[in-house]
Each structure stands twice: as structure tokens, then as C-alpha cells.
Design an enzyme around this catalytic site. Structure first.
Site, PDB file in Angstrom:
ATOM      1  N   ASN A  13       0.961  -1.152   0.088  1.00 18.96           N
ATOM      2  CA  ASN A  13      -0.047   0.016  -0.095  1.00 18.96           C
ATOM      3  C   ASN A  13       0.978   1.355  -0.073  1.00 18.96           C
ATOM      4  O   ASN A  13       1.360   1.670   0.863  1.00 18.96           O
ATOM      5  CB  ASN A  13      -0.791   0.165   0.967  1.00 18.96           C
ATOM      6  CG  ASN A  13      -1.632   1.029   1.378  1.00 18.96           C
ATOM      7  OD1 ASN A  13      -1.778   1.950   0.385  1.00 18.96           O
ATOM      8  ND2 ASN A  13      -2.050   1.285   2.574  1.00 18.96           N
ATOM      9  N   LYS A  15       0.048   4.165  -0.380  1.00 22.61           N
ATOM     10  CA  LYS A  15      -0.857   5.514   0.106  1.00 22.61           C
ATOM     11  C   LYS A  15      -0.294   6.668  -0.759  1.00 22.61           C
ATOM     12  O   LYS A  15      -0.080   6.468  -1.913  1.00 22.61           O
ATOM     13  CB  LYS A  15      -0.109   5.636   1.549  1.00 22.61           C
ATOM     14  CG  LYS A  15      -0.241   4.421   2.562  1.00 22.61           C
ATOM     15  CD  LYS A  15       0.202   4.594   3.828  1.00 22.61           C
ATOM     16  CE  LYS A  15       0.145   3.402   4.686  1.00 22.61           C
ATOM     17  NZ  LYS A  15       0.128   3.207   6.178  1.00 22.61           N
ATOM     18  N   HIS A  92      -9.614   1.062   5.208  1.00 21.57           N
ATOM     19  CA  HIS A  92      -8.273   1.428   5.828  1.00 21.57           C
ATOM     20  C   HIS A  92      -8.505   2.432   6.979  1.00 21.57           C
ATOM     21  O   HIS A  92      -9.044   3.537   6.754  1.00 21.57           O
ATOM     22  CB  HIS A  92      -7.194   1.789   4.644  1.00 21.57           C
ATOM     23  CG  HIS A  92      -5.518   1.848   5.313  1.00 21.57           C
ATOM     24  ND1 HIS A  92      -5.265   3.090   6.306  1.00 21.57           N
ATOM     25  CD2 HIS A  92      -4.693   0.870   5.188  1.00 21.57           C
ATOM     26  CE1 HIS A  92      -4.185   2.641   6.611  1.00 21.57           C
ATOM     27  NE2 HIS A  92      -3.621   1.586   5.871  1.00 21.57           N
ATOM     28  N   GLU A  94      -6.629   4.924   7.783  1.00 26.41           N
ATOM     29  CA  GLU A  94      -6.191   6.312   7.189  1.00 26.41           C
ATOM     30  C   GLU A  94      -7.729   6.938   6.836  1.00 26.41           C
ATOM     31  O   GLU A  94      -7.938   8.128   6.874  1.00 26.41           O
ATOM     32  CB  GLU A  94      -5.154   6.418   6.529  1.00 26.41           C
ATOM     33  CG  GLU A  94      -4.083   6.037   7.299  1.00 26.41           C
ATOM     34  CD  GLU A  94      -2.643   5.557   6.883  1.00 26.41           C
ATOM     35  OE1 GLU A  94      -2.739   5.642   5.347  1.00 26.41           O
ATOM     36  OE2 GLU A  94      -1.549   5.122   7.286  1.00 26.41           O
ATOM     37  N   GLU A 164      -5.221  -4.917  10.882  1.00 21.41           N
ATOM     38  CA  GLU A 164      -4.352  -3.558  10.964  1.00 21.41           C
ATOM     39  C   GLU A 164      -4.479  -2.794  12.200  1.00 21.41           C
ATOM     40  O   GLU A 164      -5.164  -2.029  12.371  1.00 21.41           O
ATOM     41  CB  GLU A 164      -4.508  -2.625   9.766  1.00 21.41           C
ATOM     42  CG  GLU A 164      -3.875  -3.419   8.409  1.00 21.41           C
ATOM     43  CD  GLU A 164      -3.394  -2.440   7.655  1.00 21.41           C
ATOM     44  OE1 GLU A 164      -2.285  -2.682   6.917  1.00 21.41           O
ATOM     45  OE2 GLU A 164      -3.876  -1.282   7.409  1.00 21.41           O
ATOM     46  N   GLY A 170       2.673   2.488  10.653  1.00 19.90           N
ATOM     47  CA  GLY A 170       3.606   3.256  10.423  1.00 19.90           C
ATOM     48  C   GLY A 170       4.519   3.667  11.491  1.00 19.90           C
ATOM     49  O   GLY A 170       5.121   4.872  11.575  1.00 19.90           O
ATOM     50  N   SER A 209       3.563  -1.845  10.452  1.00 24.43           N
ATOM     51  CA  SER A 209       4.919  -2.169  10.410  1.00 24.43           C
ATOM     52  C   SER A 209       5.772  -3.510  10.504  1.00 24.43           C
ATOM     53  O   SER A 209       6.495  -3.896  10.879  1.00 24.43           O
ATOM     54  CB  SER A 209       5.519  -1.526  12.066  1.00 24.43           C
ATOM     55  OG  SER A 209       5.261  -0.219  12.244  1.00 24.43           O
TER      56      SER A 209
HETATM   57  P1  PGA Z   1       3.082   0.297   7.655  1.00 25.67           P
HETATM   58  O1  PGA Z   1       1.473   0.569   7.115  1.00 25.67           O
HETATM   59  O2  PGA Z   1       3.621  -1.033   6.997  1.00 25.67           O
HETATM   60  O3  PGA Z   1       3.730   1.325   7.342  1.00 25.67           O
HETATM   61  O4  PGA Z   1       2.899   0.228   9.139  1.00 25.67           O
HETATM   62  C1  PGA Z   1       0.636  -0.347   6.794  1.00 25.67           C
HETATM   63  C2  PGA Z   1      -0.557  -0.025   6.083  1.00 25.67           C
HETATM   64  O5  PGA Z   1      -1.025   1.101   6.527  1.00 25.67           O
HETATM   65  O6  PGA Z   1      -1.173  -0.780   5.351  1.00 25.67           O
END
Ligand code: PGA
Length: 248
Positions: A13, A15, A92, A94, A164, A170, A209
């Protein structure tokens, strides 16, 4: 790692990151790799879709709940299909936070994607406060139930799930393999209340992460079938090493 009956999947992803150079580097790495025992999906921002060749499966990071028309700034599932998109990330955290996407809206988008015969990657996951106050499983169940109520359990044979935990996205603070396994097993058991077979076969990714140095241990858990990768999917070498951990 014990070979699993479910085909493993790793989705990157991006983003709102990446550029044309990353598209090129990523394709070079993936085309040279031997990842035939698994599925690899890249979910880039929309402008880069047409730059990918057919060796890479494509996923979208979002989709409109509408078919077409007066919805400025939105992209429809039929448009994505024209660019060979196969997967759509939905729910997601976000998008739930930045765009106020409710469980109900997420459910209607899942329905839209299924209608177009694409595969939703449906994300669920709790904020840290929910884990701390002991309502983790109720929270995850409610996120799943909103979609189950809308599309029915039988449609879950066409859905990929991603667990998640928001506190791990992140942040560099990965869920431990045991924490991930506990929630993945809960999700499978929750679905099994309605359909054993669908619960046993659904692919459940872990996201938060995941890096080259922790992927192997996370993916070796019985109910973890691969990963949804944010930050590490922007580095072709890191992403490839994560894919290799799933390619068993
Ligand atoms: P990350 O993000 O691997 O940077 O923690 C995962 C995601 O948001 O799908």
C-alpha cells in the site's frame, strides 16, 4: 515454515507516496524475482496505474460507492477494471480517520467492489485505547458485522481481510506474532459461527510495521496469510524480502 493450504498474499500500500521511478524499480525487482507460490499486489496512487505491466497485480487504495456521475474527485470500479485492477483496499484506518468513512460506508463500498467482481481487501483494526480497555474483540466483531450484515457471509469467499492494529501502522511498533495470531484466530472463529468453510479458507493479512526482519515470524503464525505493507513497500528490496518470506 509449515506450508499453509491458503495461498499467501502480500500487498504493498503505497498510500500517497511514490513516483514514476519507483514504479520502474519495483517492476524490475518483482519481474526478476521468483514468487510463484504466492500473490503479490501493488496498490499505487491512481496516476501510476497505467505504468505497470501485466506481471504485477494491481490494487486500488479506495473506490467510490457510486457507479458514475456527479461525484467530483471520485473513481469508479468500472474505471479501475479498464486498468486491470484486481483488488481494492477498503476500510483502511487512514480513510476511516481522514475521510470519516463509517462501517456502513465501508460496507457499501465492499458491496460495490464485489458487484464488479474485484476483490476487496477489507481492513479492520483497533486503536490502542480499545486494546487497553479490553474491548478489542467487540470492536473487531462490529467492524466485521457491518459488512457481514450488508453482503452476507457467502460473499466472504471473495474477500481478503487485513488485520491492522492502528497503533502499529507506520509507528515501527509491530504487533507481536502472538498478538497478531490471537486476533486472526478470533476473526476466523467469528466467521466460523456463520460458515466453517469460508472461515477456514479466507486469506487474512497482517498489517502494521511489517519489515524484512519481522515478516517471516509474523507469516509463520497459523492464521496469518501474508501482509499489507505500507512503509516497507516503498523500498523494492525490503518489499521483495517480505514477499520472499511469504513465498513458501
Ligand atoms: P505500515 O503501514 O507498514 O507503514 O505500518 C501498513 C498499512 O497502513 O497498510
Amino acid at each position: 515454515m509449515q506450508t499453509k493450504s491458503r495461498r499467501q498474499l502480500v500487498a504493498g500500500n503505497w498510500k500517497m507516496n511514490g513516483d514514476k521511478a519507483l514504479v520502474e524499480q519495483m517492476q524490475k525487482h518483482l519481474n526478476a524475482a521468483n514468487l510463484e507460490n504466492m500473490d503479490v499486489v501493488i496498490c499505487p496512487p491512481f496516476p501510476y496505474f497505467s505504468l505497470f505491466n501485466s506481471a504485477v497485480k494491481l490494487g486500488s487504495q479506495n473506490i467510490s460507492q457510486f457507479d458514475s456521475g456527479a461525484h467530483t474527485g471520485e473513481v469508479s470500479v468500472s474505471m479501475l477494471k479498464e486498468f486491470d485492477c484486481e483488488y481494492v483496499i477498503l476500510g483502511h484506518s487512514e480513510r476511516r480517520a481522514d475521510n470519516f468513512e463509517s462501517d456502513e460506508l465501508v460496507a457499501s463500498k465492499v458491496e460495490q467492489v464485489l458487484k464488479a467482481e474485484l476483490t476487496p481487501i477489507l481492513c479492520v483494526g483497533e486503536p490502542e485505547s480499545v486494546r487497553e480497555n479490553g474491548t478489542l474483540f467487540d470492536y473487531i466483531a462490529a467492524q466485521l458485522d457491518a459488512v457481514l450484515g450488508r453482503v452476507g457471509v457467502s460473499q466472504f469467499s471473495n474477500i481478503v481481510l487485513a488485520y491492522e492494529p492502528i497503533w502499529a501502522i507506520g509507528t515501527g511498533k509491530t504487533a507481536s506474532p502472538a498478538q497478531a495470531q490471537e486476533v486472526h484466530a478470533f476473526i476466523r472463529a467469528h466467521l466460523a459461527k456463520q460458515d466453517d468453510n469460508i472461515a477456514a479458507n479466507i486469506v487474512i493479512l497482517y498489517g502494521g510495521s511489517v519489515k524484512g526482519n519481522n515478516a517471516q515470524e509474523l507469516f509463520s503464525q497459523a492464521d496469518v496469510d501474508g501482509g499489507l505493507i505500507g512503509g516497507a513497500s516503498l523500498n523494492p528490496e525490503d518489499f521483495l524480502s517480505i514477499c520472499q518470506a511469504a513465498n513458501q
